[in-house]
Design a protein around this motif. Structure first.
Motif, mmCIF file in Angstrom:
data_model
loop_
_atom_site.group_PDB
_atom_site.id
_atom_site.type_symbol
_atom_site.label_atom_id
_atom_site.label_comp_id
_atom_site.label_asym_id
_atom_site.label_seq_id
_atom_site.Cartn_x
_atom_site.Cartn_y
_atom_site.Cartn_z
ATOM 1 N N LEU A 388 -22.654 -15.965 -37.212
ATOM 2 C CA LEU A 388 -21.876 -15.254 -38.226
ATOM 3 C C LEU A 388 -22.449 -13.874 -38.515
ATOM 4 C CD1 LEU A 388 -21.340 -18.199 -40.747
ATOM 5 C CD2 LEU A 388 -19.718 -17.329 -39.049
ATOM 6 N N LEU A 389 -21.554 -12.971 -38.890
ATOM 7 C CA LEU A 389 -21.917 -11.618 -39.311
ATOM 8 C C LEU A 389 -21.998 -11.591 -40.830
ATOM 9 C CD1 LEU A 389 -22.303 -8.728 -38.020
ATOM 10 C CD2 LEU A 389 -19.928 -8.303 -38.685
ATOM 11 N N TRP A 390 -23.020 -10.963 -41.363
ATOM 12 C CA TRP A 390 -23.232 -10.965 -42.809
ATOM 13 C C TRP A 390 -22.178 -10.148 -43.559
ATOM 14 C CZ3 TRP A 390 -24.152 -6.842 -46.175
ATOM 15 C CH2 TRP A 390 -24.466 -7.206 -47.495
ATOM 16 N N ASN A 391 -21.758 -10.655 -44.702
ATOM 17 C CA ASN A 391 -21.217 -9.824 -45.774
ATOM 18 C C ASN A 391 -21.613 -10.458 -47.100
ATOM 19 O OD1 ASN A 391 -19.260 -11.745 -46.554
ATOM 20 N ND2 ASN A 391 -17.707 -10.850 -45.207
ATOM 21 N N THR A 392 -21.133 -9.899 -48.193
ATOM 22 C CA THR A 392 -21.671 -10.282 -49.498
ATOM 23 C C THR A 392 -21.330 -11.695 -49.927
ATOM 24 O OG1 THR A 392 -19.725 -9.351 -50.582
ATOM 25 C CG2 THR A 392 -21.612 -7.891 -50.299
ATOM 26 N N ASN A 393 -20.248 -12.270 -49.353
ATOM 27 C CA ASN A 393 -19.811 -13.569 -49.854
ATOM 28 C C ASN A 393 -19.400 -14.531 -48.752
ATOM 29 O OD1 ASN A 393 -16.983 -15.070 -50.825
ATOM 30 N ND2 ASN A 393 -18.680 -15.331 -52.261
#
Length: 435
Positions: A388-393
């Motif tokens: 997975l690629l990071w984001n805030t949520n």
């Protein structure tokens, strides 16, 4: 419009003038903010060859893609923190932009869901509490984090688009992910409710305002809560595009509706534009007026009141041709349930990693007809299942790939010769959808 001297102006006319905000002389010339090509010309009843061609879509990329390791270095990102950018995502977006460019549209219409937008959070289950956009312990801190994330992802979105060269005449609408993501029943009271104005103002800073802070669009509901997120522009001398903001803040939450001052502005605007010679009217909105609609990865938001809403009745009243919508990320077509003609509602677009794939519409306008063609790209390929690629949520697939090209999946002609428009040559996805 006829000029009324000050001594004869009624309060209703003052309200009308305020809401139309300069629709008169500029609209009559058909040249608003330089957005109508100087060479564009057509006359009712005369052959126009080639037609004016526009492209409509949404959900590019419907993910938070941006190089926080560069933009937030020293501001919250530290060595060892995750990033929300990689070469595969950049390349996939370039394939989509290149496909748009290949159609050579005079303007691109984008109804929303440019980002994931669940900002003001730092609760990604794999990478919690990164601090990349700052602390999020209080409503005030969360609002500042929204501003930081918006600056990152919107500036990156424009950087990616500009690198593709497809920069001319994009007209954007605000979607629910541009206000933090809305569930089917809207946004309840809480910090996100309180931050709605921040979400919208940051979006408008990049897409409806100029770098000096001025407005890009002359025709807008001045003095209302939607001044920065609703607007109209003539695409050519016979075709008007209206972008509405389908999100309204009420004491009990944020709902999907076009009402109040925005609806008054829309009603007055469409009347004045018809008087000024507009033949084709396109309206774009993230939320469709009604369903049922095919769905893929969506909250399935529709407007309150559906086909009986005051909004839809205004579209009927002014013989609007098309309501172009997003949200459901798949293609569904509906004619007006009463007239079985126009307004014609089309839900389309998607997100780059949609299970149904990216799709878009080509809209070709002639003096007495509108021709539509729907096209679909091949689905994205997950190059790293489970990663997975990071984001805030909420993360998205880490590495993906898009194939160039698109295939036709439907056609429609709106024939405007006669007492009322007729829908002809309906094929593929443009056939009436019944769940």
């Amino acid at each position: 419009m006829t000029r009324i001297e000050p001594t004869a102006v009624s309060s209703a006319e003052i309200s009308r003038r305020r809401l139309l905000a300069g629709a008169g002389a500029a609209a009559a010339t058909g040249v608003l903010g330089g957005l109508v090509p100087a060479t564009a010309h057509a006359a009712p009843g005369l052959r126009q060859d080639p037609p004016h061609t526009y492209l409509s879509t949404s959900g590019v990329p419907h993910a938070d893609i941006g190089d926080v390791a560069t933009l937030r270095a020293g501001l919250g990102w530290d060595p060892g923190d995750p990033n929300s950018f990689n070469q595969e995502w950049y390349d996939a977006m370039q394939v989509v932009f290149a496909q748009i460019a290949s159609e050579n549209p005079e303007a691109v219409l984008h109804q929303g869901d440019m980002v994931e937008g669940r900002w003001g959070n730092d609760n990604n289950t794999r990478w919690p509490n990164t601090g990349i956009f700052g602390p999020v312990g209080t409503p005030e801190e969360r609002t500042l984090a929204v501003q930081a994330a918006a600056d990152c992802y919107y500036s990156e979105w424009l950087r990616f688009r500009d690198a593709s060269g497809v920069t001319t005449n994009w007209h954007f609408g605000v979607g629910d992910h541009e206000i933090g993501d809305s569930g089917r029943n809207g946004i309840a009271l809480g910090w996100q409710y309180g931050a709605m104005e921040t979400f919208k103002s940051k979006w408008s800073e990049y897409f409806t305002r100029r770098p000096d802070g001025g407005h890009k669009y002359t025709l807008r509901p001045v003095g209302t809560a939607w001044e920065d997120t609703a607007y109209a522009v003539r695409l050519d001398p016979l075709t008007l595009l209206v972008t509405v903001d389908p999100f309204v803040k009420r004491p009990d939450g944020i709902r999907s509706s076009v009402e109040g001052d925005q609806l008054d502005w829309l009603d007055e605007l469409l009347a004045s534009q018809r008087e000024d010679g507009i033949k084709h009217i396109l309206v774009q909105s993230e939320s469709p007026a009604f369903g049922p609609n095919r769905a893929a990865n969506t909250s399935q938001i529709t407007m309150e009141g559906g086909a009986g809403s005051p909004f839809w009745r205004v579209l009927q009243k002014h013989r609007v041709d098309l309501l172009l919508c997003a949200e459901f990320h798949e293609i569904t077509a509906h004619h007006d349930p009463v007239t079985q003609a126009t307004p014609f509602q089309i839900v389309h677009g998607g997100n780059i990693f949609s299970s149904r794939s990216m799709n878009y519409l080509l809209i070709r306008t002639f003096p007495t007809r509108i021709e539509l063609e729907a096209k679909r790209m091949a689905p994205a390929t997950n190059l790293s299942p489970g990663a997975l690629l990071w984001n805030t949520n909420r993360s998205t697939a880490e590495r993906i790939a898009m194939k160039p090209g698109a295939s036709p999946v439907g056609t429609l002609t709106i024939n405007k010769i006669g007492p009322r428009p007729t829908l002809e040559n309906r094929t593929g996805v443009f056939t009436e959808y019944v769940a």
